[in-house]
Scaffold this active site. Structure first.
Site, mmCIF file in Angstrom:
data_model
loop_
_atom_site.group_PDB
_atom_site.id
_atom_site.type_symbol
_atom_site.label_atom_id
_atom_site.label_comp_id
_atom_site.label_asym_id
_atom_site.label_seq_id
_atom_site.Cartn_x
_atom_site.Cartn_y
_atom_site.Cartn_z
ATOM 1 N N CYS A 82 -36.965 -6.364 31.030
ATOM 2 C CA CYS A 82 -36.790 -5.126 31.766
ATOM 3 C C CYS A 82 -36.987 -3.911 30.849
ATOM 4 C CB CYS A 82 -35.382 -5.118 32.335
ATOM 5 S SG CYS A 82 -35.034 -3.680 33.304
ATOM 6 N N CYS A 88 -29.667 0.704 30.971
ATOM 7 C CA CYS A 88 -29.010 0.298 32.217
ATOM 8 C C CYS A 88 -27.846 -0.618 31.849
ATOM 9 C CB CYS A 88 -30.028 -0.461 33.063
ATOM 10 S SG CYS A 88 -29.368 -1.183 34.550
ATOM 11 N N CYS A 91 -27.845 -5.827 32.936
ATOM 12 C CA CYS A 91 -28.096 -7.187 32.435
ATOM 13 C C CYS A 91 -27.965 -7.214 30.917
ATOM 14 C CB CYS A 91 -29.494 -7.643 32.840
ATOM 15 S SG CYS A 91 -29.811 -7.620 34.598
ATOM 16 N N GLN A 307 -21.122 -14.053 48.926
ATOM 17 C CA GLN A 307 -21.481 -14.323 47.527
ATOM 18 C C GLN A 307 -22.893 -13.809 47.262
ATOM 19 O OE1 GLN A 307 -19.774 -15.774 45.054
ATOM 20 N NE2 GLN A 307 -18.012 -16.708 46.092
ATOM 21 N N TYR A 336 -7.574 -17.334 49.493
ATOM 22 C CA TYR A 336 -8.555 -16.284 49.154
ATOM 23 C C TYR A 336 -9.908 -16.681 49.752
ATOM 24 C CZ TYR A 336 -4.843 -15.573 45.722
ATOM 25 O OH TYR A 336 -3.629 -15.432 45.108
ATOM 26 N N GLU A 357 -6.603 -14.786 53.640
ATOM 27 C CA GLU A 357 -7.359 -13.718 52.973
ATOM 28 C C GLU A 357 -6.738 -12.371 53.348
ATOM 29 O OE1 GLU A 357 -10.282 -13.021 51.142
ATOM 30 O OE2 GLU A 357 -9.940 -10.951 51.728
ATOM 31 N N ASP A 406 -9.446 -19.625 45.296
ATOM 32 C CA ASP A 406 -10.565 -18.865 44.705
ATOM 33 C C ASP A 406 -10.160 -17.397 44.583
ATOM 34 O OD1 ASP A 406 -13.014 -17.840 43.926
ATOM 35 O OD2 ASP A 406 -14.058 -18.288 45.792
ATOM 36 N N CYS A 433 -13.424 -16.712 38.825
ATOM 37 C CA CYS A 433 -14.470 -15.893 38.210
ATOM 38 C C CYS A 433 -13.956 -15.276 36.912
ATOM 39 C CB CYS A 433 -14.953 -14.815 39.177
ATOM 40 S SG CYS A 433 -13.622 -13.791 39.803
HETATM 41 N N1 SAH Z 1 -13.819 -17.798 48.541
HETATM 42 C C1 SAH Z 1 -14.560 -16.674 49.004
HETATM 43 C C2 SAH Z 1 -14.153 -15.321 48.394
HETATM 44 C C3 SAH Z 1 -13.582 -15.316 47.027
HETATM 45 S S1 SAH Z 1 -13.422 -13.717 46.329
HETATM 46 C C4 SAH Z 1 -16.053 -16.905 48.843
HETATM 47 O O1 SAH Z 1 -16.478 -17.835 48.164
HETATM 48 O O2 SAH Z 1 -16.842 -16.166 49.426
HETATM 49 C C5 SAH Z 1 -11.677 -13.486 46.350
HETATM 50 C C6 SAH Z 1 -11.128 -13.062 47.696
HETATM 51 O O3 SAH Z 1 -9.719 -12.812 47.543
HETATM 52 C C7 SAH Z 1 -11.698 -11.764 48.249
HETATM 53 O O4 SAH Z 1 -12.207 -12.023 49.541
HETATM 54 C C8 SAH Z 1 -10.513 -10.800 48.297
HETATM 55 O O5 SAH Z 1 -10.548 -9.945 49.399
HETATM 56 C C9 SAH Z 1 -9.334 -11.746 48.402
HETATM 57 N N2 SAH Z 1 -8.048 -11.223 47.908
HETATM 58 C C10 SAH Z 1 -7.851 -10.415 46.842
HETATM 59 N N3 SAH Z 1 -6.544 -10.184 46.674
HETATM 60 C C11 SAH Z 1 -5.885 -10.859 47.635
HETATM 61 C C12 SAH Z 1 -4.497 -10.997 47.985
HETATM 62 N N4 SAH Z 1 -3.546 -10.415 47.276
HETATM 63 N N5 SAH Z 1 -4.190 -11.773 49.033
HETATM 64 C C13 SAH Z 1 -5.158 -12.391 49.758
HETATM 65 N N6 SAH Z 1 -6.484 -12.292 49.471
HETATM 66 C C14 SAH Z 1 -6.843 -11.529 48.438
#
Ligand code: SAH
Length: 475
Positions: A82, A88, A91, A307, A336, A357, A406, A433
């Site tokens: 790039c 930037c 990356c 995602q 989550y 969520e 997650d 993550c």
């Molecule tokens: N598993 C999903 C999203 C994971 S990202 C996927 O693969 O697409 C993490 C998620 O946690 C997000 O959607 C975010 O909104 C949620 N989150 C963050 N803090 C939270 C909380 N305190 N209670 C419930 N959900 C929460």
């Protein structure tokens, strides 16, 4: 000399010569060690480089520095593809060979689990790399500005630039300066063409670009989503509105890119540019697009979370599903759950899946998608995890045999971990993550759970981000 020394001591600036860069560090930096053993964090160097380092600000126990002379370039280096590399913020690892990026990501995960979590690890499965190491993002967000970031050469040329309109990315730590991008390597065609055509048309037709300092101008942000089904969503955000000019631009986009499935706009004159509390108006087509994964369809609107690397999300979910190894009679919780993608992905193999969520819109999408996919053994609930996920909730929805979790970068709230330890499900699949907070959470569970598998997954080539999936079984 004495004078220099006292100045140097006063300012605490140092020049260290012939130092080898030894490792990568958080946030895309790399690390070297000063002769006295103190750590020096560096930008734009690669482990294996041998350099002279000028230190800047000294912090308590480490330095920040920059390479002022390269004696040897690391053989882990590669030529960044790039033109904007180094300017930037996007990356940061483009100058490192992909197999080296993967090795460092793998290392980071393993080190965090061992050093932060003091965890006993099974044999570590090699990191799952991406097939596509460029053009892998399904969503990009660009900003417009009338104060383009000028390059060093442009400033030195002494020229006046009448047109400083730009569409691209914020310069790191400069909220009002936008780097104008002609080609970004993160999203496939026609992403660059759409952005550049809008910019050109706007300049030619006197449609103003946002001025972040004085808060005026029309064009504010541009979001482009291009997904695996071939569907495309474009959302233009305006700050000031001028109906005639707005319609002129939107019609131009519609005519030039008839392949756009969902063409929308937002008029937002509040201080910040998030669109989550704004009306999104359809100019042409639908208010949503569809992504698909293994026969499932996911409806995505302008505000939905999905995602950003579709191919690798599929790999990640397959790993989570393999780790859960469901037989069909289990109650599974997907904590989550976002828009319920993991919940729906595993539903066929479970008796029932419960997704939780905090974002109401995400749960609305999750419910809608489940109906669309004709999945009727999933249930979704909205709320803050620490408040919703309680004994009472478990009583109402059934005791989980498997928990998939997650969480966001901060990891799980302590109360959530405590609740899991009350339930003691047979298996936990922890998708993360941020392996540092994952390590912290796993440590809290290590008396009751044994790590059976751990698998890092790269979702974001050319960056330092890495996901990790861990399978825990009850001791
Ligand atoms: N598993 C999903 C999203 C994971 S990202 C996927 O693969 O697409 C993490 C998620 O946690 C997000 O959607 C975010 O909104 C949620 N989150 C963050 N803090 C939270 C909380 N305190 N209670 C419930 N959900 C929460």
């Amino acid at each position: 000399m004495t004078y220099f020394c006292s100045m140097a001591r006063k300012k605490k600036f140092h020049l260290f010569e012939n130092i080898e860069v030894i490792d990568t560090a958080a946030k895309g930096k790399s690390v070297a060690k000063a002769p006295d053993g103190r750590v020096i964090f560096l930008s734009n160097t690669v482990p294996g480089d041998i350099i002279d380092i000028q230190t800047g600000r000294k912090r308590k126990s480490y330095f920040e520095g920059k390479a002022v002379k390269f004696h040897k370039l690391s053989d882990k280096r590669t030529e960044p593809v790039c033109d904007y590399f180094g300017v930037c913020g996007g990356c940061k690892w483009q100058n490192m060979k992909y197999e080296e990026q993967l090795a460092y990501k793998q290392n980071e995960v393993t080190n965090n689990l061992i050093r932060i979590g003091h965890l006993e690890l099974p044999e570590v499965t090699p990191i799952a790399g991406c097939k596509e190491i460029y053009f892998y993002r399904n969503k990009m967000e660009f900003s417009f500005s009338d104060s383009r970031w000028l390059t060093q050469e442009e400033i030195q040329s002494g020229k006046d630039f009448d047109n400083k309109n730009a569409c691209g990315f914020h310069i790191p730590r400069m909220w009002d300066k936008i780097l104008d991008i002609d080609k970004c390597h993160l999203q496939e065609d026609p992403s660059n063409d759409i952005r550049n055509s809008i910019k050109k048309f706007a300049v030619e037709n006197d449609i103003s670009f946002f001025n972040p300092r004085n808060q005026h101008g029309m064009l504010r942000t541009l979001m482009i989503r291009i997904v695996k089904t071939g569907e495309i969503m474009v959302v233009v955000q305006f700050f000031e509105d001028d109906k005639e000019k707005r319609e002129l631009l939107m019609q131009f986009i519609a005519d030039k890119f008839p392949e756009i499935t969902s063409l929308q706009y937002v008029i937002n004159n509040k201080g910040n540019d998030t669109i989550y509390d704004q009306d999104v108006i359809v100019f042409k087509g639908r208010d949503h697009i569809f992504e698909q994964m293994e026969g499932l369809r996911f409806k995505i609107n302008a505000k939905s979370f999905y995602q950003t690397n579709s191919d690798q999300a599929y790999e990640l979910y397959k790993i989570a599903r393999d780790f859960a190894n469901l037989k069909g009679d289990e109650i599974v919780y997907d904590l989550y759950t976002g828009t319920g993608t993991i919940a729906q992905f595993i539903a066929k193999k479970a008796k029932k899946v419960v997704g939780v969520e905090s974002v109401p819109e995400a749960i609305a999408d999750a419910k809608e998608n489940a109906i669309l996919n004709k999945i009727n053994n999933v249930e979704f609930f909205v709320g803050d995890m620490a408040k919703v996920f309680t004994q009472e909730f478990i009583k109402q929805n059934g005791t989980p045999d498997v928990i998939i979790t997650d969480p966001p970068r901060d990891g799980m709230h302590k109360k959530v971990v405590e609740e899991i330890l009350q339930i003691l499900p047979n298996k936990i699949v922890y998708v993360s993550c941020n392996s540092a907070t994952q390590a912290r959470d796993l440590a809290l569970m290590s008396n009751d759970y044994k790590i059976i598998k751990t698998q890092a997954v790269d979702m974001f080539p050319q960056t330092f981000h890495v996901e990790n999936v861990v399978l825990l079984e009850k001791r």
